[in-house]
Design an enzyme around this catalytic site. Sequence first.
Site, mmCIF file in Angstrom:
data_model
loop_
_atom_site.group_PDB
_atom_site.id
_atom_site.type_symbol
_atom_site.label_atom_id
_atom_site.label_comp_id
_atom_site.label_asym_id
_atom_site.label_seq_id
_atom_site.Cartn_x
_atom_site.Cartn_y
_atom_site.Cartn_z
ATOM 1 N N GLU A 102 -6.130 17.795 20.296
ATOM 2 C CA GLU A 102 -5.247 18.202 21.453
ATOM 3 C C GLU A 102 -3.821 18.736 20.973
ATOM 4 O O GLU A 102 -3.225 18.153 19.817
ATOM 5 C CB GLU A 102 -5.192 16.914 22.473
ATOM 6 C CG GLU A 102 -6.489 16.654 23.168
ATOM 7 C CD GLU A 102 -6.326 15.556 23.941
ATOM 8 O OE1 GLU A 102 -7.098 15.321 24.707
ATOM 9 O OE2 GLU A 102 -5.722 14.407 23.747
ATOM 10 N N CYS A 115 3.758 20.462 20.774
ATOM 11 C CA CYS A 115 3.676 19.081 20.249
ATOM 12 C C CYS A 115 2.337 19.378 19.242
ATOM 13 O O CYS A 115 1.258 19.412 20.190
ATOM 14 C CB CYS A 115 3.666 18.139 21.014
ATOM 15 S SG CYS A 115 2.979 16.408 20.483
ATOM 16 N N CYS A 122 -7.011 9.186 13.635
ATOM 17 C CA CYS A 122 -5.807 8.670 12.932
ATOM 18 C C CYS A 122 -6.567 7.411 12.370
ATOM 19 O O CYS A 122 -7.411 6.783 13.028
ATOM 20 C CB CYS A 122 -4.769 8.412 13.596
ATOM 21 S SG CYS A 122 -3.281 7.737 12.519
ATOM 22 N N CYS A 126 -2.230 1.801 14.697
ATOM 23 C CA CYS A 126 -1.199 1.243 15.297
ATOM 24 C C CYS A 126 -1.720 0.293 16.748
ATOM 25 O O CYS A 126 -2.378 1.090 17.381
ATOM 26 C CB CYS A 126 -0.020 1.891 15.601
ATOM 27 S SG CYS A 126 0.576 2.660 14.215
ATOM 28 N N CYS A 129 -1.261 2.633 20.283
ATOM 29 C CA CYS A 129 -1.589 3.809 20.159
ATOM 30 C C CYS A 129 -3.113 4.159 20.741
ATOM 31 O O CYS A 129 -4.046 3.596 19.784
ATOM 32 C CB CYS A 129 -1.172 4.624 18.980
ATOM 33 S SG CYS A 129 -1.293 6.395 18.676
ATOM 34 N N GLY A 171 -2.671 11.996 14.750
ATOM 35 C CA GLY A 171 -2.850 11.981 13.416
ATOM 36 C C GLY A 171 -1.373 11.530 12.658
ATOM 37 O O GLY A 171 -0.445 11.475 13.334
ATOM 38 N N SER A 226 8.667 6.595 13.326
ATOM 39 C CA SER A 226 8.229 5.473 14.254
ATOM 40 C C SER A 226 8.556 4.118 13.963
ATOM 41 O O SER A 226 7.720 3.626 13.577
ATOM 42 C CB SER A 226 6.905 5.854 14.891
ATOM 43 O OG SER A 226 6.758 7.025 15.363
ATOM 44 N N LEU A 227 9.612 3.510 14.524
ATOM 45 C CA LEU A 227 9.867 2.061 13.888
ATOM 46 C C LEU A 227 9.391 1.244 15.011
ATOM 47 O O LEU A 227 8.622 0.290 14.147
ATOM 48 C CB LEU A 227 11.547 2.046 13.852
ATOM 49 C CG LEU A 227 12.041 1.087 12.914
ATOM 50 C CD1 LEU A 227 11.644 1.387 11.520
ATOM 51 C CD2 LEU A 227 13.578 0.968 12.916
ATOM 52 N N ASN A 302 3.322 3.887 27.176
ATOM 53 C CA ASN A 302 2.719 4.662 28.092
ATOM 54 C C ASN A 302 1.267 3.527 28.084
ATOM 55 O O ASN A 302 0.775 3.247 27.020
ATOM 56 C CB ASN A 302 2.013 5.886 27.768
ATOM 57 C CG ASN A 302 3.407 6.909 27.729
ATOM 58 O OD1 ASN A 302 4.093 6.847 28.820
ATOM 59 N ND2 ASN A 302 3.678 7.384 26.735
ATOM 60 N N CYS A 345 3.209 10.486 24.876
ATOM 61 C CA CYS A 345 2.962 9.742 23.341
ATOM 62 C C CYS A 345 1.959 8.879 23.412
ATOM 63 O O CYS A 345 1.945 7.917 24.158
ATOM 64 C CB CYS A 345 4.343 9.407 23.370
ATOM 65 S SG CYS A 345 5.856 10.543 23.482
HETATM 66 N N1 SAH Z 1 1.702 9.150 13.210
HETATM 67 C C1 SAH Z 1 3.039 9.786 13.889
HETATM 68 C C2 SAH Z 1 2.807 11.094 14.611
HETATM 69 C C3 SAH Z 1 2.436 10.661 16.111
HETATM 70 S S1 SAH Z 1 3.606 10.649 17.080
HETATM 71 C C4 SAH Z 1 3.874 8.609 14.128
HETATM 72 O O1 SAH Z 1 3.333 7.644 14.445
HETATM 73 O O2 SAH Z 1 5.237 9.017 14.110
HETATM 74 C C5 SAH Z 1 3.423 9.780 18.442
HETATM 75 C C6 SAH Z 1 4.283 8.724 18.789
HETATM 76 O O3 SAH Z 1 4.006 8.037 20.071
HETATM 77 C C7 SAH Z 1 4.895 7.915 18.019
HETATM 78 O O4 SAH Z 1 6.599 7.786 17.981
HETATM 79 C C8 SAH Z 1 4.036 6.632 18.377
HETATM 80 O O5 SAH Z 1 4.810 5.410 18.143
HETATM 81 C C9 SAH Z 1 4.251 6.878 19.929
HETATM 82 N N2 SAH Z 1 3.258 5.994 20.643
HETATM 83 C C10 SAH Z 1 1.969 5.654 19.963
HETATM 84 N N3 SAH Z 1 1.354 4.972 21.203
HETATM 85 C C11 SAH Z 1 2.269 4.982 22.521
HETATM 86 C C12 SAH Z 1 2.104 4.479 23.702
HETATM 87 N N4 SAH Z 1 1.051 3.935 24.020
HETATM 88 N N5 SAH Z 1 3.144 4.715 24.580
HETATM 89 C C13 SAH Z 1 4.150 5.363 24.124
HETATM 90 N N6 SAH Z 1 4.541 5.790 22.735
HETATM 91 C C14 SAH Z 1 3.449 5.656 22.034
#
Ligand code: SAH
Length: 362
Positions: A102, A115, A122, A126, A129, A171, A226-227, A302, A345
């Site tokens: 996507e 995006c 992936c 996490c 996610c 990913g 993404s901290l 989300n 996200c």
């Molecule tokens: N793997 C990379 C690129 C993906 S970016 C990364 O982690 O940065 C996707 C972004 O969405 C990341 O900042 C991640 O922390 C965020 N994300 C993942 N799951 C989410 C959720 N359920 N709600 C909001 N943001 C989320």
Amino acid sequence: MTAVSSEMRAVQVPDLRDFTLPELTEWMTGLGEPPYRAGQIFRWLWRRQVGEFREMTDLPMTCRQVLEAHARVSTVAVVAIQSSQDGTHKLLLELPDGERIEAVLIPEARRLTACISSQVGCALGCRFCLTATMGLHRNLRPAEIAGQLVALGKTLGSGNHITHIVLMGMGEPLANYTATEKALRILIAREGLAFSPRRITVSTVGLVPGIRGLARSGLGVSLAVSLTATTDELRDRLVPINRRYPLRELLQACRDFPLPPRRRMTFEYVLMAGINDGSEDAHRLVKLLKGIRCKVNLIPLNEAPEIPFRRPSRQQVEAFQKILERAGTIATIRESRGEDISAACGMLATAERPLDSVCSVP
Ligand code: SAH
């Protein structure tokens, strides 16, 4: 050509969209062609976005025949588009082997951000996610990462063009480092898509060798990390790869990342109720980021049935933001876009998702 023989051919001959311009030049020279042909072909592939050798009319017939015999050009196909009430479009894309990914188009006042994805699924798991629930199917090739821009561009009406790119789709780009770096070179190349590197952001969960690689590459793209947690104890739980690259090491790599003058790197922080949204978390975050030229992008979680966390109240999100700002840390709240079509996200996942409300592309 039968399906079997076309598949064999796909394995045997290179996809010219996988090549950066220097690589294409080397490959063409190997075939006995003059080096400038590579520039011509690269422009056809990426600027005019033509994938058929017979349409590359400024190449001599013999050269086109050589290419027909020794190369192929892959495309990323748009299978469906879902449009959100807020103007965001989510595109379901199909790769040459039938895998699906996507990508999202996000229009804002004076920009149009694409995006894009770097992997099918992936591997990093996490906990918050949705893409993680797919597991990793495979890495994308450079042609498939950069090719998403071509596919997205073709859905736009005239006068519209993509101004910014974020690798924030499915990913982990730095887990697919080599292909990602090549794709970035293609996106930036003047003979290619000619994007300014500053308008491209690579978002990573925090793979330290990849961050250091990107720093060494000299590409000048923007970095987002993404901290999402401020202690190793919590981060180990939410972002399992933290056990390999703990906060100290990760933040050192960020401190060492070269930033152009007046630029900041971004830290994404997904806010989850009762998990990482307290005032003590906000204060710790300020301390951790001291001395790094950065801004914090707060992303209220989300929610999805598969995810065992909740979104904090708006009030809580704003209180968190206030603490950062009072301490002099720039903090913005990412307004969720495309939520009604699962384009937000962390919501991108193609496995078995129904496409009932989708308008198909003819
Ligand atoms: N793997 C990379 C690129 C993906 S970016 C990364 O982690 O940065 C996707 C972004 O969405 C990341 O900042 C991640 O922390 C965020 N994300 C993942 N799951 C989410 C959720 N359920 N709600 C909001 N943001 C989320």
